[in-house]
Design a protein around this motif. Structure first.
Motif, PDB file in Angstrom:
ATOM      1  N   LYS A   1       2.278   6.510  -7.060  1.00 55.10           N
ATOM      2  CA  LYS A   1       1.198   7.233  -7.749  1.00 55.10           C
ATOM      3  C   LYS A   1       0.912   8.610  -7.153  1.00 55.10           C
TER       4      LYS A   1
ATOM      5  N   SER B   1      -3.857   8.016  -3.758  1.00 53.25           N
ATOM      6  CA  SER B   1      -4.808   7.058  -4.300  1.00 53.25           C
ATOM      7  C   SER B   1      -6.211   7.614  -4.167  1.00 53.25           C
ATOM      8  N   ASP B   2      -7.124   7.049  -4.951  1.00 50.98           N
ATOM      9  CA  ASP B   2      -8.527   7.466  -4.850  1.00 50.98           C
ATOM     10  C   ASP B   2      -9.089   7.153  -3.471  1.00 50.98           C
ATOM     11  N   LYS B   3      -8.619   6.062  -2.882  1.00 49.80           N
ATOM     12  CA  LYS B   3      -9.143   5.627  -1.586  1.00 49.80           C
ATOM     13  C   LYS B   3      -8.666   6.513  -0.443  1.00 49.80           C
TER      14      LYS B   3
ATOM     15  N   THR C   1       0.831  -1.209   0.000  1.00 52.22           N
ATOM     16  CA  THR C   1       0.000   0.000   0.000  1.00 52.22           C
ATOM     17  C   THR C   1       0.862   1.255   0.000  1.00 52.22           C
TER      18      THR C   1
ATOM     19  N   GLN D   1       2.684   1.713  -3.416  1.00 51.39           N
ATOM     20  CA  GLN D   1       1.795   2.220  -4.449  1.00 51.39           C
ATOM     21  C   GLN D   1       1.430   3.681  -4.212  1.00 51.39           C
ATOM     22  N   LEU D   2       1.281   4.041  -2.950  1.00 56.31           N
ATOM     23  CA  LEU D   2       0.956   5.425  -2.609  1.00 56.31           C
ATOM     24  C   LEU D   2       2.076   6.361  -3.069  1.00 56.31           C
TER      25      LEU D   2
END
Length: 518
Positions: free
Chosen positions: A53, A56-58, A46, A49-50
């Motif tokens: 990118k 994140s959308d979440k 997590t 990826q954070l």
């Protein structure tokens, strides 16, 4: 009296009403556990990826080009005293790496700002005890001469109100305004942060100990005993703070409120010590980690000096209280510290943003990811509870118990219990006035479950599944009825000896011990 709204709300699915903070025994912590390995792997993915990118959308956006951060999660388990951290993640932004030439680790020093308040209150409890009701004038009598005859008397300000953000003092004033009227509210009216409040606690301890500095008091009470060797109060001699060029060392604020410098490894040592009651008696720790007052948001409460976040999926879901404190210093440094006693875990987040100017650094995205990990720990606790206690138990004279962990509520569901041929569930339903045994929800929740104990005590909670909801929320008052019905046994214990698990309890016809079938 009924209404269309109430009738519609009766269609809401049944939800168990456990005793708050008593859902499952805390999970055990083992690096070799497959469940913990997966949690750690997911956590790392997590964050990777954070960063890749930029958010994140979440969770929302972050600024990995300029923001560096250090995150640890730790346990309060006694057996992990020397190594409490079970997850860590460290990231150094390109901007900070270029400016400092240093990669962040768990030993990297950050100013932690308002987190200092935790250690001031911790030191007070260690050195002075639970003197919450004592007026500050008992320790600093000269304040009595500073009272404004048209304002609030300092004798009304207690140690508890200072430690719990309830003193009524304005945020930042000190000597030059202290003799005027620093109060906005009467004490114990509404929570409001005041740095002055914690500086007064620091002065009172310093005088009581006869110490030259508050730094000496803090080291003797907390930092030294906990081997927090990389922590101390901010001063101009500190040369190894991360990115100190963005920190104005001449404006470091009140020592008792915002001046601590620490690392994630030292914060994990402190968190472990609080959870395991290393410096305080366990009963003092339990009282310290208790809700004191609400805010206007029902999800957030206030403690001494905690910011309490009440996590729960909905109004009818079990809630988990997380005892947190956020902090900042200037626009470049931010910190977040939290304890979740229900799981015997905590976390620390320290961050720096190397951008020039801009708004204060926000750690909500990072904290949300940690909160999700806490949810994962609840899943691990449920799985361990099922593995340890769930199953079929048998005894003599047609005695049997069937226990399960279910999806529709926490705890251990007692799906069958027969003693000497008597259906204990049916007997309890009759005694409790529940129409049918099918409507009885009979669950066991942990009461006293020690890490090294061979006797794990649980308490029974009974509910009527057919009871109507009340304006969308089932009336959750099971805490009022524990042990209230004669002839219904509420205390159960699991005995873990010689590789076997036994269920022990009292019934109307005597004491019984049923053995789990392997």
């Amino acid at each position: 009296m009924s209404s269309p709204t109430l009738a519609q709300n009766n269609d809401i699915p049944y939800s168990a009403c456990p005793l708050i903070g008593s859902y499952y025994p805390p999970p055990t912590f083992s690096r070799s556990s497959a469940m913990f390995a997966k949690l750690s792997s997911d956590f790392t993915t997590t964050f990777n990826q954070l960063i890749e990118k930029g958010g994140s959308d979440k969770y929302g956006p972050i600024t990995p080009s300029t923001t560096s951060f250090s995150v640890v999660m730790f346990t309060g388990t006694d057996s992990r005293k020397e190594d409490p951290v079970f997850f860590e993640y460290h990231y150094t932004s390109p901007r900070d790496l270029s400016d400092t030439g240093t990669n962040i680790t768990s030993d990297t020093k950050f100013p932690v700002g308002d987190l200092t308040m935790i250690f001031t209150v911790y030191a007070w409890l260690v050195e002075m005890g639970e003197t919450w009701d004592a007026p500050i004038t008992q320790y600093l009598p000269e304040l009595g001469n500073a009272s404004n005859p048209n304002g609030v008397s300092w004798s009304e300000v207690t140690i508890g109100s200072l430690a719990g953000h309830m003193s009524g003092l304005i945020r930042q004033v000190f000597a030059e305004k202290l003799a005027a009227d620093p109060f906005v509210f009467h004490p114990d009216t509404t929570p409001m942060v005041s740095y002055t409040a914690f500086q007064l606690l620091a002065f009172a301890m310093q005088r009581h100990k006869g110490a030259d500095t508050y730094s000496a008091v803090l080291h003797e009470a907390v930092l030294g005993p906990l081997n927090m060797t990389t922590s101390g109060l901010l001063n101009s001699d500190m040369k190894d703070i991360f990115a100190p060029r963005s920190l104005n060392l001449t404006q470091h604020g009140e020592p008792g409120a915002i001046s601590l410098v620490s690392t994630t490894i030292d914060l994990s040592r402190a968190g472990h010590a609080i959870l395991s009651s290393r410096l305080l008696p366990p009963f003092v720790t339990r009282r310290w980690l208790r809700h004191s007052v609400d805010t206007s948001n029902l999800r957030n409460g206030v403690g001494r000096p905690w910011e309490i976040y009440r996590a729960g999926r909905s109004a009818i879901a079990p809630v988990v209280d997380v005892w947190t404190k956020s902090g900042s210093l200037g626009a470049h440094y931010a910190s977040y510290f939290g304890l979740a006693p229900d799981f015997d875990v905590g976390f620390a987040i320290l961050a720096h943003d190397g951008a020039n100017g801009g708004s204060a650094l926000d750690l909500n995205v990072y904290a949300d990811i940690v909160s999700e990990a806490l949810g994962g720990l609840q899943g691990i606790a449920a799985a361990e509870t099922a593995a340890r206690y769930a199953g079929t138990y048998r005894g003599g004279n047609d005695s049997v118990a069937v226990l399960h962990v279910t999806e529709d509520g926490p705890g251990i569901a007692v799906q069958e219990l027969r003693v000497d041929g008597v259906d204990v569930r049916a007997q309890a339903a009759r005694q409790l006035g529940i129409a049918t045994v099918a409507d009885l929800d009979f669950r066991l929740y942990p009461a006293i479950v020690g890490e090294n104990s061979l006797r794990h005590e649980f308490v029974a909670v009974f509910q009527d599944r057919s009871a109507p909801v009340d304006m969308g929320t089932p009336t959750c008052i099971t805490w009022q009825h524990i042990g209230s019905t004669a002839g219904v046994e509420y205390r159960y214990a699991f005995s873990l000896t010689d590789g076997e698990v036994a269920l022990k309890f009292e019934a109307a016809t005597g004491s019984f011990r049923l053995h789990k079938l392997i």
